[in-house]
Design an enzyme around this catalytic site. Structure first.
Site, PDB file in Angstrom:
ATOM      1  N   HIS A 135      -2.840 -24.466  16.624  1.00 43.01           N
ATOM      2  CA  HIS A 135      -1.376 -24.441  16.741  1.00 43.01           C
ATOM      3  C   HIS A 135      -0.946 -23.308  17.669  1.00 43.01           C
ATOM      4  O   HIS A 135      -0.122 -23.498  18.568  1.00 43.01           O
ATOM      5  CB  HIS A 135      -0.758 -24.252  15.356  1.00 43.01           C
ATOM      6  CG  HIS A 135       0.677 -23.789  15.364  1.00 43.01           C
ATOM      7  ND1 HIS A 135       1.039 -22.472  15.613  1.00 43.01           N
ATOM      8  CD2 HIS A 135       1.831 -24.457  15.156  1.00 43.01           C
ATOM      9  CE1 HIS A 135       2.349 -22.364  15.571  1.00 43.01           C
ATOM     10  NE2 HIS A 135       2.861 -23.558  15.295  1.00 43.01           N
ATOM     11  N   ASN A 136      -1.512 -22.113  17.464  1.00 42.44           N
ATOM     12  CA  ASN A 136      -1.133 -20.977  18.293  1.00 42.44           C
ATOM     13  C   ASN A 136      -1.572 -21.164  19.741  1.00 42.44           C
ATOM     14  O   ASN A 136      -0.874 -20.746  20.670  1.00 42.44           O
ATOM     15  CB  ASN A 136      -1.743 -19.689  17.724  1.00 42.44           C
ATOM     16  CG  ASN A 136      -0.989 -19.191  16.510  1.00 42.44           C
ATOM     17  OD1 ASN A 136      -0.346 -19.970  15.817  1.00 42.44           O
ATOM     18  ND2 ASN A 136      -1.081 -17.912  16.236  1.00 42.44           N
ATOM     19  N   ARG A 139       0.828  -1.208   0.000  1.00 41.08           N
ATOM     20  CA  ARG A 139       0.000   0.000   0.000  1.00 41.08           C
ATOM     21  C   ARG A 139       0.863   1.258   0.000  1.00 41.08           C
ATOM     22  O   ARG A 139       0.577   2.230  -0.694  1.00 41.08           O
ATOM     23  CB  ARG A 139      -0.947  -0.025   1.203  1.00 41.08           C
ATOM     24  CG  ARG A 139      -1.928   1.123   1.235  1.00 41.08           C
ATOM     25  CD  ARG A 139      -2.846   1.005   2.430  1.00 41.08           C
ATOM     26  NE  ARG A 139      -2.097   1.023   3.687  1.00 41.08           N
ATOM     27  CZ  ARG A 139      -2.657   0.969   4.890  1.00 41.08           C
ATOM     28  NH1 ARG A 139      -3.977   0.867   4.999  1.00 41.08           N
ATOM     29  NH2 ARG A 139      -1.926   0.997   5.978  1.00 41.08           N
ATOM     30  N   SER A 183       3.396 -20.426   9.971  1.00 45.93           N
ATOM     31  CA  SER A 183       4.056 -20.351  11.272  1.00 45.93           C
ATOM     32  C   SER A 183       5.557 -20.495  11.122  1.00 45.93           C
ATOM     33  O   SER A 183       6.047 -21.244  10.277  1.00 45.93           O
ATOM     34  CB  SER A 183       3.535 -21.451  12.206  1.00 45.93           C
ATOM     35  OG  SER A 183       4.211 -21.387  13.454  1.00 45.93           O
ATOM     36  N   GLU A 226       0.861 -23.353  21.284  1.00 48.38           N
ATOM     37  CA  GLU A 226       2.062 -22.531  21.496  1.00 48.38           C
ATOM     38  C   GLU A 226       1.949 -21.744  22.808  1.00 48.38           C
ATOM     39  O   GLU A 226       2.911 -21.686  23.592  1.00 48.38           O
ATOM     40  CB  GLU A 226       2.220 -21.578  20.313  1.00 48.38           C
ATOM     41  CG  GLU A 226       3.389 -20.631  20.377  1.00 48.38           C
ATOM     42  CD  GLU A 226       3.372 -19.670  19.199  1.00 48.38           C
ATOM     43  OE1 GLU A 226       3.454 -18.448  19.443  1.00 48.38           O
ATOM     44  OE2 GLU A 226       3.266 -20.139  18.042  1.00 48.38           O
ATOM     45  N   LYS A 286      -4.336 -23.583  12.265  1.00 54.44           N
ATOM     46  CA  LYS A 286      -3.306 -22.618  12.675  1.00 54.44           C
ATOM     47  C   LYS A 286      -3.669 -21.994  14.022  1.00 54.44           C
ATOM     48  O   LYS A 286      -2.802 -21.766  14.879  1.00 54.44           O
ATOM     49  CB  LYS A 286      -3.156 -21.529  11.612  1.00 54.44           C
ATOM     50  CG  LYS A 286      -2.220 -20.375  11.995  1.00 54.44           C
ATOM     51  CD  LYS A 286      -0.808 -20.860  12.322  1.00 54.44           C
ATOM     52  CE  LYS A 286       0.228 -19.751  12.305  1.00 54.44           C
ATOM     53  NZ  LYS A 286      -0.019 -18.623  13.165  1.00 54.44           N
TER      54      LYS A 286
END
Length: 484
Positions: free
Chosen positions: A188-189, A35, A130, A192, A185
């Protein structure tokens, strides 16, 4: 004729730049747009100089630089900016072209966007990425989902740039339709969050209960990284504990104890509540960050309460090993709960998730990468319908050997007055899951007493409901809602 690019990328922040460099290094020509157009010029004239990277000053210019079918990947801020960019892309793309969202979008947004983009004749992918800056450049873990017809078009690029495990298998494969990739995902986080909090609790127990120095703890974590705990997060923890500030003192002890978060852990907890899955460890990890942010209140509370714990007087080396085992056991609980959430969501949304493949995708490139994940893949290879990792023979045998240490660590933490929320919530989950008779019979009686919510009987059939007029003053009418 000007050379056309294999893929276009929008967003030249840290992840975007490094993904572009990764793609180019694997033989792909990449067109880029940002941008703030000056970033495009600076990138092409600087880091990307002389490489097969084409700068574009407009969305139309980016699309014009691409081979058909066109593939445009966005690595921009999640939320409204993604919707705005999709609206700018749709008019300049053609049926069969692919829009890819590589940001940390919420899976419900991806479900909505996939349907919308497909209604315009285009294809959509929402892919989790990731691995941070290093992973983006050298090989991330990627979790794509969305329009199935889009996967063959991007597969050669994604599987070329992603991390690989020892036998060369890529840490990227198709996850499922619409929001499946971003859901995986998100989980997954969440895992984590859990892994990081568990490691922090191990660190605090060694620091405040065993009074170990940072150098001593560095040696412990380095040693642990040569055991079943071998992982990226254990490795970097050892490195962090050895780092010195300018005055020679441990740098980590100069860092304010207030943790930030971007919201994916919270999303995981909300999804678990929606699905009715006891994601206790990950939710405790989220709340631990929230509690850490209350720094000024904690200072006042610490002054108000002269909290004293019972000093640890046992065998320090034995306790260090107990902490290692408690960490390993709790880590399994975190993954077990995360997989339960994915299994439940797969039924809710009709996703055909391959749970062993997901473990493989997490084996390299991502933040939670560890040798531990190879054992999870083997568990689902043995039984693709495994209801809970705790019921896999390998993990059952492992947990049984860890439980005594786990109990000693949680007990010692309580007696010492040291918070260990994820260690203890993991143990409580294990004890609850392995208890044949819980006190929910009393709870259900309470619900029936005040709300006529009915109950099932141990001497009746499942699905047969009863109501008791507990006070002799109520009627025979019972509520019709009963959710197990």
């Amino acid at each position: 004729m000007d050379k056309k690019a294999d893929i276009g990328l929008i967003g030249l922040a840290v992840m975007g730049e490094n993904i572009v460099m990764n793609m180019e290094s694997k033989g792909f020509t990449v067109a880029v747009y940002n941008r703030t157009v000056s970033k495009v010029d600076d990138f092409v004239a600087g880091r990307a100089k002389g490489l097969n990277i084409i700068g574009a000053h407009s969305i139309a210019g980016l699309v014009a630089a691409l081979k058909r079918p066109r593939k445009v990947m966005m690595l921009i801020k999640a939320g409204e900016p993604v919707d705005d960019m999709i609206e700018q892309l749709i008019p300049v793309l053609e049926p069969g072209d692919v829009i890819i969202d590589g940001g940390n979008s919420h899976y419900t947004d991806t479900i909505r966007r996939c349907s919308y983009v497909e209604s315009k004749g285009l294809l959509f992918i929402g892919t989790g990425v990731s691995g941070g800056e290093e992973g983006a450049l050298k090989g991330p873990s990627m979790m794509p989902g969305g329009s199935p017809a889009a996967w063959p078009l991007v597969k050669p690029i994604f599987q070329s740039i992603c991390a690989k495990v020892e036998d060369g298998t890529p840490c990227c494969d198709w996850v499922g339709s619409n929001g499946a990739g971003h859901f995986v995902k998100m989980v997954h986080n969440g895992i984590e969050y859990g892994d990081m909090q568990l490691i922090c609790e191990a660190y605090q127990l060694m620091r405040d209960m065993l009074h170990m120095s940072d150098d001593q703890m560095h040696e412990v974590f380095a040693k642990w990284n040569r055991t079943e705990l071998d992982s990226y997060l254990i490795e970097i923890t050892a490195d962090i504990l050895s780092k010195k500030d300018a005055d020679g003192s441990p740098l980590v002890e100069k860092i304010l104890d207030t943790a930030g978060q971007k919201g994916t852990g919270k999303w995981t907890g909300i999804a678990a509540l929606d699905e009715g899955i006891p994601l206790t460890l990950i939710v405790e990890a989220v709340f631990a960050r929230c509690l850490s942010a209350m720094k000024s209140e904690r200072i006042d509370a610490a002054k108000a309460y002269n909290k004293t714990g019972i000093p640890f007087e046992g065998d320090k080396q034995a306790m260090i090993e107990d902490i290692r085992k408690a960490l390993l056991a709790s880590k399994l609980i975190s993954y077990a709960q995360g997989y339960l959430l994915m299994q439940s969501a797969a039924k809710t949304y009709g996703w055909d998730l391959k749970f062993g493949s997901i473990a493989l995708m997490w084996r390299g490139g991502c933040i939670i990468r560890s040798t531990f994940l190879g054992k999870i893949k083997e568990a689902f290879d043995r039984n693709s319908a495994l209801p809970n990792l705790l019921l896999d023979p390998y993990f059952k045998n492992m947990i049984e050997g860890l439980v005594p240490s786990w109990r000693r660590v949680v007990s010692s933490a309580v007696l010492s007055g040291i918070p260990a929320p994820t260690f203890s919530s993991a143990l409580n989950y294990f004890d609850g899951y392995t208890t044949e008779r819980l006190p929910a019979n009393l709870l259900q009686a309470q619900r029936d007493y005040f709300g006529a919510h009915t109950y099932e009987r141990v001497d009746g059939k499942r699905g047969e409901f009863f109501h008791t007029n507990w006070t002799g003053e109520g009627g025979a009418t019972a509520a019709t809602t009963y959710t197990v």
